[in-house]
Design an enzyme around this catalytic site. Structure first.
Site, PDB file in Angstrom:
ATOM      1  CG  HIS A 100      -4.935  -4.172   5.158  1.00  0.00           C
ATOM      2  ND1 HIS A 100      -4.907  -5.542   5.191  1.00  0.00           N
ATOM      3  CD2 HIS A 100      -5.145  -3.830   3.872  1.00  0.00           C
ATOM      4  CE1 HIS A 100      -5.084  -6.006   3.962  1.00  0.00           C
ATOM      5  NE2 HIS A 100      -5.239  -4.996   3.142  1.00  0.00           N
ATOM      6  N   GLY A 105      -7.178 -10.920  -1.580  1.00  0.00           N
ATOM      7  CA  GLY A 105      -6.151 -11.866  -2.010  1.00  0.00           C
ATOM      8  C   GLY A 105      -6.685 -13.243  -2.358  1.00  0.00           C
TER       9      GLY A 105
HETATM   10  C1  PEP Z   1      -5.641  -5.268  -0.048  1.00  0.00           C
HETATM   11  O1  PEP Z   1      -4.564  -5.659   0.307  1.00  0.00           O
HETATM   12  O2  PEP Z   1      -6.098  -4.253   0.489  1.00  0.00           O
HETATM   13  C2  PEP Z   1      -6.367  -5.992  -1.085  1.00  0.00           C
HETATM   14  C3  PEP Z   1      -7.578  -5.617  -1.364  1.00  0.00           C
HETATM   15  O3  PEP Z   1      -5.704  -7.035  -1.686  1.00  0.00           O
HETATM   16  P1  PEP Z   1      -6.134  -7.774  -3.047  1.00  0.00           P
HETATM   17  O4  PEP Z   1      -6.439  -6.685  -4.055  1.00  0.00           O
HETATM   18  O5  PEP Z   1      -4.961  -8.591  -3.422  1.00  0.00           O
HETATM   19  O6  PEP Z   1      -7.352  -8.586  -2.746  1.00  0.00           O
END
Ligand code: PEP
Length: 258
Positions: free
Chosen positions: A97, A175
């Protein structure tokens, strides 16, 4: 037939009771998934066993770890191995990630080791890739993502790469509330598939599921999931709200690609 997936990434959020309540609310929606459709909850390590037993009776609802270590076992205080995850029935694990890459300096090479260990322990890696804003602004996103894939995945045999799930997550969309447009998502997903095709051939490339992640929410899931090369989503913020995530699962179900 490749898997279509709505994956929730809770990150380091929610107390245990809040997590249980969220799961109960989502499962109470009683959404029956199609044959190759899956919902996967990537929850914090201490909640894995509880989550696994909550979803056990539900067809195609699964649990994932958010990380694993790149060594088999030993004196690595605080780390969690693939063997441990396998021993409690975890079948999926997020690997690489962007938050792990950014805050814990995880390299493509280290992620290659994690991917290899996951597969050894029958855990499907959900391998994350994606470029930062500066890379996109300079037009280098295709090469950047190609390098991530080559350095972390292309040591795998054709039989193994088929078992990988890729999540394309542009860092600028995680995010931030900014979502890639459907055109941007489709373009990159097609690019990722073409890179896999170049190395492993068309038939294998067609089998690999590629999820989109980056501010997926109820209001944009339907059009994102409709893109031919988008096989679902990895969802952060919106997966913490039952009503939002239920709608995202419904969008996946409605977009069944048969
Ligand atoms: C993630 O944490 O993989 C992500 C895509 O977060 P968000 O949906 O909040 O952008």
């Amino acid at each position: 037939m490749r898997k279509q997936i709505a994956a929730a990434n809770w990150k380091m959020n929610l107390g245990y009771q809040q997590g249980e309540k969220l799961l109960d609310e989502i499962l109470a929606a009683d959404i029956h998934l199609g044959l190759s459709q899956y919902v996967i909850f990537a929850v914090p390590f201490p909640y894995l066993i509880m989550t696994r037993s909550e979803v056990e009776e539900e067809k195609n609802y699964e649990v994932a770890a958010q990380n694993c270590y790149d060594q088999r076992s030993g004196a690595f205080t605080g780390e969690v191995s693939c063997e441990m995850l396998h021993s409690i029935g975890v079948n999926y694990c997020i690997v690489g990630h962007s938050e792990r890459r950014q805050y814990f300096n995880e390299s493509n090479k280290q992620l290659a080791d994690k991917v290899g260990l996951c597969l050894e322990y029958f855990i499907t890696p959900i391998f994350c890739c994606g470029e930062a804003l500066s890379v996109r602004e300079s037009g280098g996103q295709n090469d950047f993502v190609a390098t991530q894939l080559k350095e972390s995945l292309f040591h795998l045999s054709p039989e193994k790469i088929k078992d990988i799930i890729i999540a394309y997550e542009p860092v600028w969309a995680i995010g931030t509330g900014k979502t890639a447009s459907t055109a941007q998502a489709q373009e990159m997903h097609a690019h990722i598939r073409s890179i896999i095709k170049g190395h492993y051939g068309q038939a294998i490339a067609e089998e690999v599921s590629i999820l989109y992640g980056g501010s997926v929410k109820a209001s944009n899931a339907k059009e994102l999931f409709h893109c031919p090369d988008v096989d679902g989503g990895l969802v952060g913020g919106a997966s913490l709200m039952s009503a939002e995530f239920i709608e995202i699962i419904r969008a996946l179900k409605r977009n069944a690609k048969l």
